[in-house]
Design an enzyme around this catalytic site. Structure first.
Site, PDB file in Angstrom:
ATOM      1  N   HIS A 356       0.875  -1.174   0.000  1.00  0.00           N
ATOM      2  CA  HIS A 356       0.000   0.000   0.000  1.00  0.00           C
ATOM      3  C   HIS A 356       0.914   1.227   0.000  1.00  0.00           C
ATOM      4  O   HIS A 356       1.670   1.446   0.947  1.00  0.00           O
ATOM      5  CB  HIS A 356      -0.920   0.003   1.216  1.00  0.00           C
ATOM      6  CG  HIS A 356      -1.908  -1.127   1.213  1.00  0.00           C
ATOM      7  ND1 HIS A 356      -2.332  -1.761   2.358  1.00  0.00           N
ATOM      8  CD2 HIS A 356      -2.541  -1.745   0.186  1.00  0.00           C
ATOM      9  CE1 HIS A 356      -3.193  -2.706   2.043  1.00  0.00           C
ATOM     10  NE2 HIS A 356      -3.338  -2.713   0.728  1.00  0.00           N
ATOM     11  N   GLU A 587       1.983  -4.950  10.988  1.00  0.00           N
ATOM     12  CA  GLU A 587       1.478  -3.570  11.041  1.00  0.00           C
ATOM     13  C   GLU A 587       2.398  -2.806  11.989  1.00  0.00           C
ATOM     14  O   GLU A 587       2.409  -3.040  13.193  1.00  0.00           O
ATOM     15  CB  GLU A 587       0.035  -3.549  11.523  1.00  0.00           C
ATOM     16  CG  GLU A 587      -0.940  -4.326  10.657  1.00  0.00           C
ATOM     17  CD  GLU A 587      -1.318  -3.600   9.381  1.00  0.00           C
ATOM     18  OE1 GLU A 587      -0.948  -2.410   9.253  1.00  0.00           O
ATOM     19  OE2 GLU A 587      -1.981  -4.210   8.521  1.00  0.00           O
TER      20      GLU A 587
END
Length: 730
Positions: A356, A587
Site C-alpha cells: 500500500h 502492522e
C-alpha cells in the site's frame, strides 16, 4: 462583490469576524444562515477569561446575516460527496480597516507534528470543553484515527462536543514551552454520520487560564481559519505568526449544518530551549546508528540503494523483478556472502514493503535495514556476519511505487488515510493475488486432499491467467519472483496499526466478515508472529494505548488475519498455498506515514525485531533429498510431516527447509519414481535447523524407464525382478 451587512444583536464594537471574500467565506457558505459566534473584546494584551470560562472569550456575541440585494441568503446543507484530495488551506483573508487585504504567505509546514497521530501525545494531554460520550472524548481527536464499526461505541472517530455546548474547544498540553506553527484538521470518521468543523479560531496559554488568540497581521483581530469540507481530507492552516506557549486550543466557530462540532487534529510544533530547566527534559527521538533517516521518493530510493551496493559490493546485488503500471521498476536489494546465486542448503528470506503506497514506514525501514547490514558487516559484527553468511536476504522496499509517489507528493501529514493506497489502476494489491483458499477448502470438504488434490503448491486458477483478468503488473511481478526463488520465510510490512497478523487471512465461511481460520501450521505462525511482536519496542510498551478501535496488546499484539477481518486474495495466503514460503503481515505503527523526525525512533522500535525475525528461518528442520545411487539432489521431492496437512517441496538442488516448532516429528520424503522414506526428526530449542537428510532409491519401473530412454539393455537382475513382479500381478 457582495455587500455584507452585519446586524449586531448586542454590543457592536469594530470586530473582525474573518469573512473575507464572500465566494469562499467560511462563516457564510459553510454555516447556517444565522450563526452565533463568540467575539473576544479587542485589546493588545492576552485575553483574560470571564468568570466561569476558560476559553478566553467574553460573554459578548454577534449574530451574523449575509445579505445580498436586501434578501437574506439562506444556507442550504452541503451535499455530501466523496472525499476530495488533500488540500492546503490558508488562514481566512481579512479586510483591514483601510480596505486592503491581509494575504498570508504560501503555506509550507516548517515544524514537525507534535504527535497526536503517532500517539507521542498521550491521552491525558488532551482536554475539551465537553464531549458527547467517552468514545467521542478529546483522546479521540487525533488525525486519521479510525472509528469502530458501531456508532457510539467506545472507539468513535473524532472528538465531538455536546450539541448544547455554545463555545466548544479542544485543548492540547505540550507539557513544555513549544513553538506552535500550524494545525491540520479532519472531520469525524464514521460510516454512519457526517460531521466536520468548517472554521475555527486558535488560542494559546502558558497556564491554561490566561489565553490569547492568533491574530491577523494587519487588523490585529482574531484570525478565523477555514477548516474542512468533508470528513477525511486533511486541511493545513499555518498560523500568521508562530506562537510560543505550553497549551493550544482549537475553538470551532462553525460546522456542518445539522451536524456536530467534531474534529480530528494534528498540531505542528517545534521545541524551544529551556535554559533554566523549569520543565522536565523532553525525551529525544533518536538512534545511535548513522543512517539516512528521511523519506525517499523513487529517485532518492534508487540512489540510496546504489550507494549501499557501492559501499558493500561483495555482499549486495540490486535487481528488478518487474515494473509498475507507470513503468517504475520494482527494485530488490539482495544481501548475502554470495549474491546472485542460490547456495545449496542456504535458505532464502524476503521482506516486502510498500504494497500500500501510503504506508511508508516499511519502505524506510527496509532502506535503513540494508544500510545497517552493510555497515555492521564492514565492522565485523558477528550477528550480522552470520546472518549474511548463512542466509540469502531479499529486500523489496516498494511493491507499489506508483502509489507511494502519490502519497509522497502530498506529504506525511496531508496524505490522509487512503490516498496512495492503491496502485495507479486503482487496485488494492493485497486483494489481488489468486484465491487458492476456496478450491483447497472445497476439495477438503469432498475428501480429495491430499490424495487427489495436493495440500501445497496449488496451481493458478484458469480465470486468473486469462488476458482480461484484473491482475496488476506489480502482482504478476511478485508472483513470478516467488516462483523463481525458493523462499522459506517472509514478512509483509504494512502500517496503520500495531499488530502482527498471520494466515489464513480469508475466512473459511463464505461472506463471514471475521472468523478464526487457522492454517495446519498454526503453531509455527503463532511462533513467528510472537517473535516479531515480542521484540518490537512499541508493541511491548505496557503503557501504549490502542491505535484505533482494537486493543491488540491484550492478545500479545498478534492475531489470526481472518479473525481480524477477511482478506480474500492476500499475499500471505497465496504465498503459503502456492509456494513453500511462510509469510506474516506486520502492522508497524499507528501512523501510516510518520514524519521523518520520527524515523529514528521507529527504527529503534523495529531494528531488533527485523533481525530476530530473519533468524527464525533456522527454526525447524532442513536437509537435502538425494538419489541413493548418484548422490545427486532430487528436485520437487515432497516433504510431509505426520499430523500437519501441509507439505513443502525441495528446490532444484534437492535442498529443503521445513519450519517447525520444537518437538518430535515423523517426516516423510517422496518423489516420483522413488521409494518413499520416513524417519524421525527432533526439533529442539537450540538455535539452528536440525539436519534431516534423505536418500531415496529408484523404483524398478523408474530404472527401466531411464534405461530404455537411454537406449541401454536391461540388466539380467532387473529383467528377472520385473518378470517376478508380472507373475505376482497375474
Amino acid at each position: 462583490m457582495w455587500g455584507l451587512l452585519l446586524a449586531l444583536a448586542t454590543f457592536a464594537p469594530a470586530v473582525d469576524v474573518g469573512l473575507g471574500a464572500p465566494s469562499t467565506s467560511v462563516l457564510g457558505l459553510a454555516s447556517p444562515a444565522t450563526t452565533k459566534v463568540p467575539v473576544p473584546t479587542p485589546h493588545s494584551s492576552p485575553a483574560q477569561p470571564s468568570a466561569g470560562k476558560e476559553n478566553g472569550t467574553s460573554e459578548q456575541h454577534v449574530r451574523i446575516r449575509v445579505i445580498k440585494k436586501k434578501k437574506i441568503v439562506m444556507k442550504k446543507r452541503k451535499k455530501l460527496t466523496r472525499p476530495t484530495p488533500p488540500v492546503t488551506a490558508r488562514p481566512s483573508v481579512t479586510t483591514s480597516p483601510s480596505g486592503t487585504l491581509d494575504l498570508p504567505e504560501k503555506q509550507e509546514p516548517d515544524c514537525p507534528p507534535l504527535g497526536l497521530e503517532s500517539l507521542r501525545v498521550s491521552d491525558n494531554q488532551l482536554d475539551a470543553s465537553s464531549s458527547q460520550s467517552f468514545g467521542l472524548g478529546p483522546h479521540r481527536g487525533r488525525l486519521n484515527i479510525q472509528s469502530g464499526l458501531e456508532d457510539g461505541d467506545l472507539f468513535d472517530g473524532a472528538w465531538c462536543a455536546e450539541q448544547q455546548d455554545a463555545e466548544p474547544w479542544l485543548q492540547v498540553d505540550a507539557r513544555h514551552p513549544t513553538r506552535f506553527s500550524g494545525i491540520i484538521t479532519q472531520g469525524r470518521n464514521s460510516i454512519w454520520r457526517y460531521d466536520w468543523v468548517t472554521s475555527y479560531k486558535v488560542q494559546f496559554s502558558n497556564d491554561s487560564r490566561t489565553w490569547w488568540g492568533s491574530k491577523n497581521r494587519s487588523s490585529g483581530m482574531d484570525a478565523v481559519f477555514p477548516a474542512n469540507s468533508d470528513p477525511e481530507t486533511p486541511v493545513l492552516n499555518l498560523l500568521p505568526e508562530p506562537q510560543v506557549a505550553r497549551f493550544i486550543r482549537l475553538l470551532p466557530q462553525t460546522w456542518l449544518q445539522g451536524g456536530a462540532s467534531c474534529l480530528r487534529a494534528e498540531i505542528l510544533a517545534c521545541p524551544v530551549s529551556d535554559p533554566n530547566g523549569l520543565f522536565p527534559e523532553v525525551p529525544m527521538l533518536g538512534s545511535s546508528d548513522s543512517l539516512d533517516f528521511r523519506h525517499h521518493d523513487y529517485k532518492a530510493m534508487r540512489k540510496l540503494m546504489k550507494q549501499v551496493n557501492e559501499q558493500c559490493p561483495n555482499i549486495t546485488r540490486i535487481y528488478s523483478i518487474g515494473k509498475s503500471h507507470q513503468g517504475l521498476k520494482l527494485y530488490v536489494m539482495e544481501m548475502s556472502d554470495q549474491p546472485g546465486e542460490h547456495e545449496l542448503g542456504e535458505p532464502e528470506v524476503r521482506y516486502v514493503a510498500g504494497m500500500h503506497g501510503n504506508e511508508a514506514l516499511g519502505r524506510e525501514l527496509l532502506l535503513l535495514l540494508m544500510q545497517f547490514l552493510c555497515h555492521e558487516f564492514l565492522r565485523g559484527d558477528p550477528r550480522v556476519t552470520r546472518l549474511l553468511t548463512e542466509t540469502r536476504i531479499h529486500l523489496l522496499p516498494s511493491m507499489n511505487p506508483d502509489g507511494y509517489e502519490t502519497a509522497f507528493r502530498r506529504g506525511s501529514e496531508l496524505v490522509g488515510w487512503a490516498e496512495g493506497r492503491w496502485n495507479h489502476q486503482g487496485i488494492d494489491l493485497n486483494h489481488n493475488f489468486a484465491d487458492l483458499n476456496t478450491p483447497l477448502w472445497e476439495a477438503e470438504d469432498e475428501g480429495l486432499v491430499p490424495d487427489t488434490v495436493p495440500n501445497h503448491h496449488l496451481p493458478l486458477p484458469t480465470y486468473y491467467t486469462l488476458p482480461n483478468a484484473t491482475v496488476a503488473p506489480e502482482t504478476w511481478a511478485v508472483i513470478k519472483w516467488m516462483q523463481r526463488i525458493p523462499f522459506v520465510l517472509s514478512a509483509n510490512l504494512h502500517g496503520g496499526e500495531l499488530v502482527v497478523s498471520y494466515p489464513f487471512d480469508m475466512t473459511r465461511t463464505p461472506w463471514a466478515a471475521r472468523e478464526l481460520t487457522p492454517t495446519p501450521d498454526e503453531a509455527v505462525f503463532r511462533w513467528l508472529s510472537t517473535v516479531y511482536a515480542g521484540t518490537n519496542r512499541a508493541m511491548q510498551d505496557p503503557d501504549r494505548r490502542p491505535c484505533h478501535s482494537q486493543d491488540f496488546s491484550l492478545y500479545g499484539s498478534i492475531i489470526n488475519g481472518a479473525d481480524w477481518h477477511t482478506v480474500p486474495g492476500s499475499m500471505n495466503d497465496f504465498s503459503y498455498l502456492h509456494t513453500n514460503c511462510f509469510e506474516v503481515t506486520v502492522e508497524l505503527s499507528c501512523d501510516k506515514f510518520p514524519h521523518e523526525n520520527e524515523l529514528p525512533q521507529e527504527w529503534e522500535n523495529n531494528k531488533d525485531a527485523l533481525l530476530t525475525y530473519l533468524e527464525q528461518v533456522r527454526m525447524g528442520i532442513a536437509g537435502v533429498v538425494r538419489d541413493k545411487d548418484t548422490e545427486l539432489g532430487i528436485a520437487d521431492a515432497v516433504i510431509s510431516v505426520d499430523g500437519i496437512n501441509h507439505d513443502v517441496t525441495t528446490a532444484w538442488g534437492g535442498d529443503y527447509w521445513r519450519l517447525l516448532t520444537p518437538g518430535d516429528y515423523m517426516v516423510t520424503a517422496s518423489a516420483e519414481g522413488y521409494h518413499t522414506v520416513t524417519r524421525s526428526c527432533r526439533v529442539t530449542f537450540e538455535e539452528g535447523p536440525v539436519p534431516c537428510n534423505f536418500r531415496l532409491t529408484k523404483t524398478p519401473k523408474q530404472r527401466l524407464r531411464e534405461l530404455l530412454a537411454a537406449g541401454a539393455k536391461v540388466p539380467p537382475d532387473l529383467r528377472r525382478r520385473l518378470e517376478r513382479l508380472r507373475g505376482q500381478k497375474n
